[in-house]
Design an enzyme around this catalytic site. Sequence first.
Site, PDB file in Angstrom:
ATOM      1  N   GLU A  60      43.456  52.010  39.185  1.00  0.00           N
ATOM      2  CA  GLU A  60      43.429  51.193  37.965  1.00  0.00           C
ATOM      3  C   GLU A  60      42.435  51.705  36.927  1.00  0.00           C
ATOM      4  OE1 GLU A  60      43.683  49.687  40.986  1.00  0.00           O
ATOM      5  OE2 GLU A  60      45.690  48.811  40.778  1.00  0.00           O
ATOM      6  N   HIS A 129      45.981  37.401  44.244  1.00  0.00           N
ATOM      7  CA  HIS A 129      47.179  37.844  43.528  1.00  0.00           C
ATOM      8  C   HIS A 129      47.804  36.705  42.726  1.00  0.00           C
ATOM      9  CE1 HIS A 129      46.758  41.092  46.448  1.00  0.00           C
ATOM     10  NE2 HIS A 129      47.578  41.817  45.719  1.00  0.00           N
TER      11      HIS A 129
END
Lengths: 324, 328
Positions: A60, A129
């Site tokens: 990321e 999540h």
Amino acid sequence: MAELTYRDAVARGIAQEMERDPSVVLIGEDVAKAGGVFKTTAGLLERFGPERVRDTPISEEAITGMIMGAAMNGLRPIGELMFSDFLATCWDIVANQIAKTRYMTDGQVSLPLVIRTANGGGARFGGQHSQSLENWAMAVPGLKVVAPSTPADVVGLLAGAIRDPDPVVFFEHKALFAGKGEVPDGEIVDALGTARVLREAPDITIVALAAMVPKALEAAAELAEHGIGAEVIDLRSLVPLDTATLFASVSKTSRLATVEENPRLAGWGAEIASIVTEEMFWDLDGPIVRVTTPHIPLPAADELEDLAIPSVERIVDTVRRTMA
Amino acid sequence: MQQPSPETRLRLYADMVRARYFEKRAYDLFLQGLLKGTTHLGLGQEAVAAGFAAAMRSDDMTFCTYRGHNHTLLRGAPMDALMGELLGRENGICGGKGGSMHLTDVAKGAMGSYAIVGAHLPVAAGAAWAAQVRDTGQVSVCFFGDGTTNIGAFHEAVNMAAVWSLPVVFVCENNLYMEYTPIDEVTPVEHPAADRAPAYGLDGIIVDGNDVDAVYEVAQRVLSRARDGAGPSLVEAKTYRHGGHSRADPGKYRPDEEVAEWMARDPIVLYRTRLEEFGIQPDELDRIETAATAEVDEATEVSKSAPAPGPDTLMTNVWADGGSAWRN
């Protein structure tokens, strides 16, 4: 006019912009060959080729750092972070680098980039999540923050974000991906910073964002049965913030409720409440109320997650209590 | 690779001297309380900046760290605007909004000094990716310290650059200390950058970072490789900072013998000796030094007498429209 799912609207919005501007490129984990883990980028690789739609490693910091560098050197890149929770793994690049560079260089550097990410709860994914992190992005000067609630807005606001000369964090809501809506034919481009009044009514203004918008609309319909006319505003972007639309509504209703998925402390509703309190206090007939997720990590079990995330019932109850 | 021409040699010397004098002045101004905040000097490491800057094309892009005065200056940023930035004056290259750790001159390809360790490696890779997609022939050169080789962004960026065969050169300036700690105490391999290179399919390239000719030679080689589409390189330049990590850190954690050994290998002293051996007259080298002193004096005077940034600039340039509004 065609009926599209929210997930298909993402690909349509990206395709619309890639078609008109060859400098628009897309990178992220599984975005190309797999078409995205949520299938939001399906078909883009086939249509625009591997140079413009490219899979990355699970990196990321590299994804966000590379779109920053690419934006400095002539591209209009889109980087996908599979889940918004992963912002935490690259927050340095997002908050320290991307957000601050224009200011710290006194305008030498422009960063026309978009970070797209799947946000929000309701899918039983558990605490890492499922978060709604639009308030994180909102707290950093230099980031624009967009969160659409309908397929048509996905296309229009995505186009607006891609064409924007500043960095935009674009939150797509996981609970909305399968939902359908009418999307006009032809090019759609929406201006960032324009809220939309979705339901007009005289008694209270309910402000919502993303997946909370359909819940607010449902709650408003129920409130009508109790004789309460709730006006519903979809903010659509937190930065820029359309306070004009908000103020016009509150000056009519004299009451305000915010509905957000953020955990309680420093959720975006608190900022809205603060602004309205400071600037419209004498127009208010009662306290501003906030419907939020409690200040807890999100649980995974159906019953627990449903209890945590604001429900239609909780919105109705909160509004009825404040109107009593 | 070709040996540096006589003109290039004089440029390399002048660049190192200019960088050295600029930073020595910055340190003096810091001790006088005129330079606020913090400052990280590259005294002793000038050969790395000079060797690469001389080998780069004008549209190549430099990304450096908070220890980036040398790199920004030697890409051609005006010295007075850099000094003004260090002093927080209106004439500063970033209008006083950046400071010592954020010197940037995009017009000269100095794409920023990044103050969070490792962050600029993926950014440099991204700029190289854009050069690849747009087929501009530019190369992105990214300078960082030995400590950076232990942070995640280093590995993410080098991996991505290798997988995508990007035109980027990563240059580790190994000055043996990550801040106050010897790098070998916190790294399991002898050469923190070069020994990691094979993990990404790259050659481990080591160069004497105090020998500006050697740096220039390696720079030409890796820049050509990148420009030819052969992908990234990871270069480890062995060097040493003459002072501490930052501000008034005297660097006392370093053994005296080690400091003495490296001070004897001062890149500027070494190069002056070599140039004299090549037959360049001491007068000519003296003139370079005199000119550098005059340039630093001028930059200092201009910046000391420049006004503070106007209060109206506080709220400018957050957004591309020049302003900072977040609501209507």
